[in-house]
Motif scaffolding. Structure first.
Motif, PDB file in Angstrom:
ATOM      1  N   SER A  31       0.822  -1.214   0.000  1.00  0.00           N
ATOM      2  CA  SER A  31       0.000   0.000   0.000  1.00  0.00           C
ATOM      3  C   SER A  31       0.858   1.267   0.000  1.00  0.00           C
ATOM      4  N   SER A  32       2.007   1.243   0.652  1.00  0.00           N
ATOM      5  CA  SER A  32       2.887   2.416   0.649  1.00  0.00           C
ATOM      6  C   SER A  32       3.432   2.681  -0.748  1.00  0.00           C
ATOM      7  N   LEU A  33       3.879   1.621  -1.425  1.00  0.00           N
ATOM      8  CA  LEU A  33       4.390   1.785  -2.786  1.00  0.00           C
ATOM      9  C   LEU A  33       3.299   2.292  -3.720  1.00  0.00           C
ATOM     10  N   ALA A  34       2.109   1.686  -3.629  1.00  0.00           N
ATOM     11  CA  ALA A  34       1.001   2.121  -4.490  1.00  0.00           C
ATOM     12  C   ALA A  34       0.589   3.551  -4.175  1.00  0.00           C
ATOM     13  N   THR A  35       0.640   3.924  -2.908  1.00  0.00           N
ATOM     14  CA  THR A  35       0.266   5.286  -2.518  1.00  0.00           C
ATOM     15  C   THR A  35       1.209   6.311  -3.103  1.00  0.00           C
ATOM     16  N   VAL A  36       2.503   6.037  -3.065  1.00  0.00           N
ATOM     17  CA  VAL A  36       3.478   6.979  -3.628  1.00  0.00           C
ATOM     18  C   VAL A  36       3.320   7.059  -5.146  1.00  0.00           C
ATOM     19  N   VAL A  37       3.149   5.916  -5.791  1.00  0.00           N
ATOM     20  CA  VAL A  37       3.029   5.890  -7.249  1.00  0.00           C
ATOM     21  C   VAL A  37       1.788   6.650  -7.720  1.00  0.00           C
ATOM     22  N   LEU A  38       0.689   6.517  -6.998  1.00  0.00           N
ATOM     23  CA  LEU A  38      -0.557   7.181  -7.390  1.00  0.00           C
ATOM     24  C   LEU A  38      -0.701   8.575  -6.784  1.00  0.00           C
ATOM     25  N   GLY A  39      -0.247   8.741  -5.555  1.00  0.00           N
ATOM     26  CA  GLY A  39      -0.460   9.999  -4.856  1.00  0.00           C
ATOM     27  C   GLY A  39       0.451  11.120  -5.302  1.00  0.00           C
ATOM     28  N   LEU A  40       1.689  10.795  -5.696  1.00  0.00           N
ATOM     29  CA  LEU A  40       2.621  11.841  -6.131  1.00  0.00           C
ATOM     30  C   LEU A  40       2.120  12.561  -7.376  1.00  0.00           C
ATOM     31  N   VAL A 117       1.660  16.297  -0.807  1.00  0.00           N
ATOM     32  CA  VAL A 117       2.471  16.669  -1.963  1.00  0.00           C
ATOM     33  C   VAL A 117       2.106  18.069  -2.431  1.00  0.00           C
ATOM     34  N   GLU A 118       0.816  18.342  -2.532  1.00  0.00           N
ATOM     35  CA  GLU A 118       0.370  19.671  -2.951  1.00  0.00           C
ATOM     36  C   GLU A 118       0.892  20.750  -2.009  1.00  0.00           C
ATOM     37  N   THR A 119       0.825  20.490  -0.721  1.00  0.00           N
ATOM     38  CA  THR A 119       1.310  21.457   0.268  1.00  0.00           C
ATOM     39  C   THR A 119       2.813  21.671   0.141  1.00  0.00           C
ATOM     40  N   ALA A 120       3.555  20.578  -0.097  1.00  0.00           N
ATOM     41  CA  ALA A 120       5.009  20.691  -0.250  1.00  0.00           C
ATOM     42  C   ALA A 120       5.373  21.539  -1.460  1.00  0.00           C
ATOM     43  N   LEU A 121       4.642  21.378  -2.548  1.00  0.00           N
ATOM     44  CA  LEU A 121       4.933  22.158  -3.756  1.00  0.00           C
ATOM     45  C   LEU A 121       4.557  23.625  -3.582  1.00  0.00           C
ATOM     46  N   ARG A 122       3.534  23.884  -2.792  1.00  0.00           N
ATOM     47  CA  ARG A 122       3.132  25.269  -2.559  1.00  0.00           C
ATOM     48  C   ARG A 122       4.189  26.040  -1.774  1.00  0.00           C
ATOM     49  N   MET A 140       6.391  20.368 -17.944  1.00  0.00           N
ATOM     50  CA  MET A 140       6.905  19.093 -17.440  1.00  0.00           C
ATOM     51  C   MET A 140       8.326  19.231 -16.933  1.00  0.00           C
ATOM     52  N   GLN A 141       9.146  19.977 -17.648  1.00  0.00           N
ATOM     53  CA  GLN A 141      10.521  20.196 -17.202  1.00  0.00           C
ATOM     54  C   GLN A 141      10.551  20.983 -15.890  1.00  0.00           C
ATOM     55  N   THR A 142       9.662  21.952 -15.758  1.00  0.00           N
ATOM     56  CA  THR A 142       9.591  22.717 -14.506  1.00  0.00           C
ATOM     57  C   THR A 142       9.211  21.812 -13.341  1.00  0.00           C
ATOM     58  N   ILE A 143       8.298  20.890 -13.602  1.00  0.00           N
ATOM     59  CA  ILE A 143       7.863  19.965 -12.551  1.00  0.00           C
ATOM     60  C   ILE A 143       8.988  19.023 -12.163  1.00  0.00           C
ATOM     61  N   THR A 144       9.623  18.417 -13.163  1.00  0.00           N
ATOM     62  CA  THR A 144      10.627  17.375 -12.889  1.00  0.00           C
ATOM     63  C   THR A 144      11.990  17.934 -12.504  1.00  0.00           C
ATOM     64  N   LYS A 145      12.330  19.132 -12.992  1.00  0.00           N
ATOM     65  CA  LYS A 145      13.666  19.690 -12.749  1.00  0.00           C
ATOM     66  C   LYS A 145      13.696  20.725 -11.619  1.00  0.00           C
ATOM     67  N   VAL A 146      12.521  21.314 -11.305  1.00  0.00           N
ATOM     68  CA  VAL A 146      12.500  22.366 -10.296  1.00  0.00           C
ATOM     69  C   VAL A 146      11.613  21.984  -9.118  1.00  0.00           C
ATOM     70  N   LEU A 147      10.343  21.751  -9.375  1.00  0.00           N
ATOM     71  CA  LEU A 147       9.382  21.553  -8.288  1.00  0.00           C
ATOM     72  C   LEU A 147       9.705  20.337  -7.431  1.00  0.00           C
ATOM     73  N   VAL A 148       9.793  19.178  -8.070  1.00  0.00           N
ATOM     74  CA  VAL A 148      10.010  17.944  -7.305  1.00  0.00           C
ATOM     75  C   VAL A 148      11.366  17.941  -6.602  1.00  0.00           C
ATOM     76  N   PRO A 149      12.480  18.294  -7.279  1.00  0.00           N
ATOM     77  CA  PRO A 149      13.767  18.323  -6.554  1.00  0.00           C
ATOM     78  C   PRO A 149      13.778  19.308  -5.389  1.00  0.00           C
ATOM     79  N   THR A 154      10.709  17.757   1.877  1.00  0.00           N
ATOM     80  CA  THR A 154       9.343  17.776   2.398  1.00  0.00           C
ATOM     81  C   THR A 154       8.557  16.587   1.889  1.00  0.00           C
ATOM     82  N   LEU A 155       8.800  16.189   0.652  1.00  0.00           N
ATOM     83  CA  LEU A 155       8.109  15.023   0.097  1.00  0.00           C
ATOM     84  C   LEU A 155       8.491  13.755   0.849  1.00  0.00           C
ATOM     85  N   VAL A 156       9.766  13.618   1.165  1.00  0.00           N
ATOM     86  CA  VAL A 156      10.209  12.442   1.934  1.00  0.00           C
ATOM     87  C   VAL A 156       9.554  12.439   3.309  1.00  0.00           C
TER      88      VAL A 156
END
Length: 226
Positions: A31-40, A117-122, A140-149, A154-156
């Motif tokens: 459930s943790s793996l599925a939650t991260v895969v779907l929730g992120l 996740v939404e709160t962390a990105l905000r 997509m580049q902004t999301i993968t190269k800026v937002l998520v890194p 906070t995401l962890v």
């Protein structure tokens, strides 16, 4: 000493504890793996389509945030778990066991994690997003190269909190055939009033939560390069 000797020679613990631990780890892991895969990605979409977001879409945001995420989170897990029995039986062919319990655990945890996740990105400064766009980055580049890194620490921390929550939910899942330490504690610790069984299962759950929190904190500090 006599109490400890009796505790470690209790047949209920000797025979029931190993499979209960395995079932709990199985439920939590799947459930943790599925939650991260779907929730992120769901959390990223919530951030992107929010009013004033990079791809503002009020209709999609209304469907996902107030309707799906908030309504699902408002259900107590015990009620949600019972309500999802038909869906669980349809998806995995059974409504009992750790695999079946993973379905309701995932559905309960995904909206919770998506909101984290939404709160962390905000929390990321808007200037970094504007700078990425000024340099020609796509969404997509902004999301993968800026937002998520930038949000990774906070995401962890959010993943850690979610997994700890899933551990608590997994104990409740044992009450309706989900298996694991929850079932062992309920069937023997509560119904038969085997205090030893109850004490040991609670201690193991506390240790599991502490271990998850410790590992999560270490990873969060390791990925924090701010």
């Amino acid at each position: 000493m006599d109490y400890l000797r009796d505790l470690f020679t209790n047949p209920l613990l000797i025979n029931g504890l190993p499979p209960a631990i395995i079932e709990t780890l199985q439920m939590v892991g799947i459930s943790s793996l599925a939650t991260v895969v779907l929730g992120l990605p769901l959390g990223v979409v919530l951030f992107v389509v929010q009013p004033g977001g990079m791809a503002e879409n009020r209709i999609l945001h209304t469907i996902l945030s107030p309707i799906f995420v908030n309504i699902t989170r408002s259900f107590p897990y015990a009620i949600l778990m019972v309500a999802l029995i038909p869906l669980t039986r349809f998806l995995v062919g059974t409504a009992i066991g750790p695999i079946a319990a993973s379905v309701s655990l995932t559905i309960a945890a995904v909206p919770f994690f998506a909101r984290l996740v939404e709160t962390a990105l905000r929390d990321i400064h808007g200037g970094k997003i504007d700078a990425a766009h000024a340099m020609g980055s796509s969404r997509m580049q902004t999301i993968t190269k800026v937002l998520v890194p930038e949000a990774m620490p906070t995401l962890v921390a959010g993943i850690t909190t979610t997994v700890v929550t899933i551990v608590g939910y997994s104990a409740m899942a044992g009450l309706v055939g989900g298996g694991g330490l929850g079932r062992l504690a309920y069937n023997y610790g509560y119904q038969r009033w085997e205090v030893d069984v109850m004490v040991v299962t609670v201690i193991l759950l506390v240790i599991l939560v502490q271990l998850i929190q410790f590992v999560g904190d270490r990873i969060s500090r390791a990925v924090d390069h701010r």
